[in-house]
Write a protein that holds these residues in place. Structure first.
Motif, PDB file in Angstrom:
ATOM      1  N   GLY A  41       0.585  -1.280  -0.208  1.00 32.13           N
ATOM      2  CA  GLY A  41      -0.095   0.419   0.259  1.00 32.13           C
ATOM      3  C   GLY A  41       0.956   1.190  -0.399  1.00 32.13           C
ATOM      4  N   GLU A  44       2.424   1.980  -3.218  1.00 29.02           N
ATOM      5  CA  GLU A  44       0.881   2.417  -4.404  1.00 29.02           C
ATOM      6  C   GLU A  44       0.596   4.153  -4.084  1.00 29.02           C
ATOM      7  OE1 GLU A  44      -2.006   0.714  -3.543  1.00 29.02           O
ATOM      8  OE2 GLU A  44      -2.022  -1.453  -5.003  1.00 29.02           O
ATOM      9  N   LYS A  45       1.058   4.115  -2.737  1.00 28.21           N
ATOM     10  CA  LYS A  45       0.783   5.488  -2.170  1.00 28.21           C
ATOM     11  C   LYS A  45       2.050   6.428  -2.883  1.00 28.21           C
ATOM     12  CE  LYS A  45      -1.784   5.251   2.067  1.00 28.21           C
ATOM     13  NZ  LYS A  45      -1.818   4.987   3.843  1.00 28.21           N
ATOM     14  N   LEU A  58       3.379   2.269 -11.873  1.00 29.31           N
ATOM     15  CA  LEU A  58       3.276   0.865 -11.571  1.00 29.31           C
ATOM     16  C   LEU A  58       2.162  -0.594 -12.268  1.00 29.31           C
ATOM     17  CD1 LEU A  58       3.616  -1.291  -9.062  1.00 29.31           C
ATOM     18  CD2 LEU A  58       0.857  -0.076  -7.952  1.00 29.31           C
ATOM     19  N   ASP A  60       0.934  -3.656 -13.175  1.00 32.41           N
ATOM     20  CA  ASP A  60       0.582  -5.862 -12.829  1.00 32.41           C
ATOM     21  C   ASP A  60       0.337  -5.968 -14.143  1.00 32.41           C
ATOM     22  OD1 ASP A  60      -0.304  -5.249 -10.213  1.00 32.41           O
ATOM     23  OD2 ASP A  60      -1.823  -4.201 -11.083  1.00 32.41           O
ATOM     24  N   GLY A 316       2.854  -8.905  -2.353  1.00 33.26           N
ATOM     25  CA  GLY A 316       3.089  -7.468  -3.264  1.00 33.26           C
ATOM     26  C   GLY A 316       4.908  -7.927  -3.336  1.00 33.26           C
ATOM     27  N   ARG A 335       4.234  -5.867 -10.926  1.00 37.95           N
ATOM     28  CA  ARG A 335       4.087  -6.463  -9.498  1.00 37.95           C
ATOM     29  C   ARG A 335       3.423  -7.711  -9.782  1.00 37.95           C
ATOM     30  NH1 ARG A 335      -0.510  -3.057  -6.082  1.00 37.95           N
ATOM     31  NH2 ARG A 335      -2.018  -2.501  -8.098  1.00 37.95           N
TER      32      ARG A 335
END
Length: 390
Positions: A41, A44-45, A58, A60, A316, A335
């Protein structure tokens, strides 16, 4: 009651009255506990905050993303191969100023170069010899003006001519002075048709190019081979002021990357092992060598020992990489969700690159778990003391 037991209970009660409020107060500050990296998390921030600053993506791992990575890798290799093969080589058989020639002149009958005596015991410069006689002149250097000076022949301007043309000129000059003269001319040494090979090879030095147009792999063999594992060696080619690098393991014999060397090229074999780095919730933070011609993302995770079960978030697992594009290097984070069985197949299709970073993110339950461990360390002695008093 035993005074000693009463004293232990009193000490336990006083310590507990202090430690319990401190422990509950620390629950609100779990984020301040020691940590070896961010959670998924928090990453992500960080990416969201970077939208207004340096470009950061980022991504996936999906079939589309993996296909794009494979295409980008193939295009990069093709561009490198095209760049390293540019240029045409002039004929190495053209004579240039500074060249060193080897000349042999054969005569039959009337001979100019035979050191024989004529009648009367005097040395004759022109005698008859029924056997072919050869006069060899080695180390004849072409001067700055592009000419050479030979006995009985005089000065010849030969720069830009082939050895066959120079042979015809010599034979033409000797006609009338020698019977059936024949000349053989070869270039013994030429700075204009050489390249330089240095670095991790058995015999570094200056090598002359020939009309056979030998390739890089040929000259590496002539130089006695390389010193080290081809997977850990980089070929650096400097040509026309441009430098190109490629792994030696990517230069297969007679492949597109097996470059035909040109005059003036400088080739250096550099030892540079390929490695990737592992950070985060793993049993060890380390720099890991590839140890193979190709290494997939899945294999790299296995070599690193994988995420630590007690601390890592398997959803993650991140791959940090600088992707080269038209606008230069761009940081991208890929990710991997190890709880998704299908993504294991995708991880097998992603090839690792030199200096990639794998990060195993911390689990969100990591700080509370650490706090519980701290509380256990605080209360362990008191629980033991209470058990002794019972």
């Amino acid at each position: 009651m035993n005074p000693r037991v009463f004293s232990l209970r009193s000490a336990w009660a006083r310590s507990a009255s202090v430690a319990v409020p401190l422990a509950f107060a620390a629950l609100g500050g779990c984020a301040t506990l020691p940590s070896n990296g961010p959670t998924a998390g928090q990453i992500e921030k960080s990416v969201a905050k970077a939208q207004s600053g340096p470009s950061l993506r980022l991504v996936d791992l999906t079939p589309t993303a993996v296909a794009g990575l494979a295409a980008a890798s193939a295009n990069g290799n093709a561009e490198l191969a095209n760049l390293i093969r540019t240029g045409d080589m002039d004929s190495p058989e053209l004579i240039r100023p500074g060249d060193t020639l080897s000349i042999a002149i054969y005569e039959v009958g009337v001979s100019l170069f035979s050191a024989q005596t004529a009648a009367g015991g005097e040395l004759s410069s022109q005698v008859t010899n029924p056997v072919a006689n050869a006069q060899r002149m080695n180390g004849v250097q072409v001067d700055e003006a592009g000419g050479i000076q030979l006995p009985y022949i005089g000065y010849l301007s030969i720069a830009g001519l082939s050895p066959r043309t120079v042979e015809a000129l010599i034979e033409q000059r000797l006609r009338g002075m020698s019977q059936s003269p024949r000349a053989l001319v070869s270039i013994a040494d030429s700075l204009a048709t050489t390249f330089y090979l240095s670095g991790a090879v058995a015999r570094p030095g200056r090598y002359r190019l020939t009309i056979a147009r030998e390739k890089l792999s040929d000259y590496l063999t002539i130089a006695g081979g390389v010193q080290g594992d081809p997977e850990d060696l980089v070929v650096r080619l400097l040509r026309d002021g441009k430098s190109v690098e490629m792994r030696l393991s990517d230069i297969a014999i007679n492949s597109a990357n097996d470059v035909v060397l040109l005059p003036g090229d400088r080739v250096e074999i550099v030892k540079r092992p390929r490695t990737y780095t592992v950070f985060g919730a793993s049993d060890r933070v380390a720099q890991v060598p590839f140890g193979a011609p190709e290494l997939s993302f899945a294999e790299a995770i296995a070599r690193a020992g994988g995420p630590a079960d007690a601390r890592a978030n398997p959803r993650g697992v991140f791959l940090f990489r600088l992707e080269q594009g038209q606008e230069g290097a761009r940081p991208v984070i890929y990710r991997l969700n190890m709880m998704d069985a299908g993504q294991y197949f995708l991880a097998q299709q992603v090839g690792m690159r030199d200096k990639d970073i794998i990060y195993f993110s911390n689990s969100a339950s990591g700080p509370p778990t650490k706090l519980i461990g701290i509380i256990n360390q605080l209360f362990g002695p008191f629980v033991t003391a209470r058990a002794l008093t019972q």
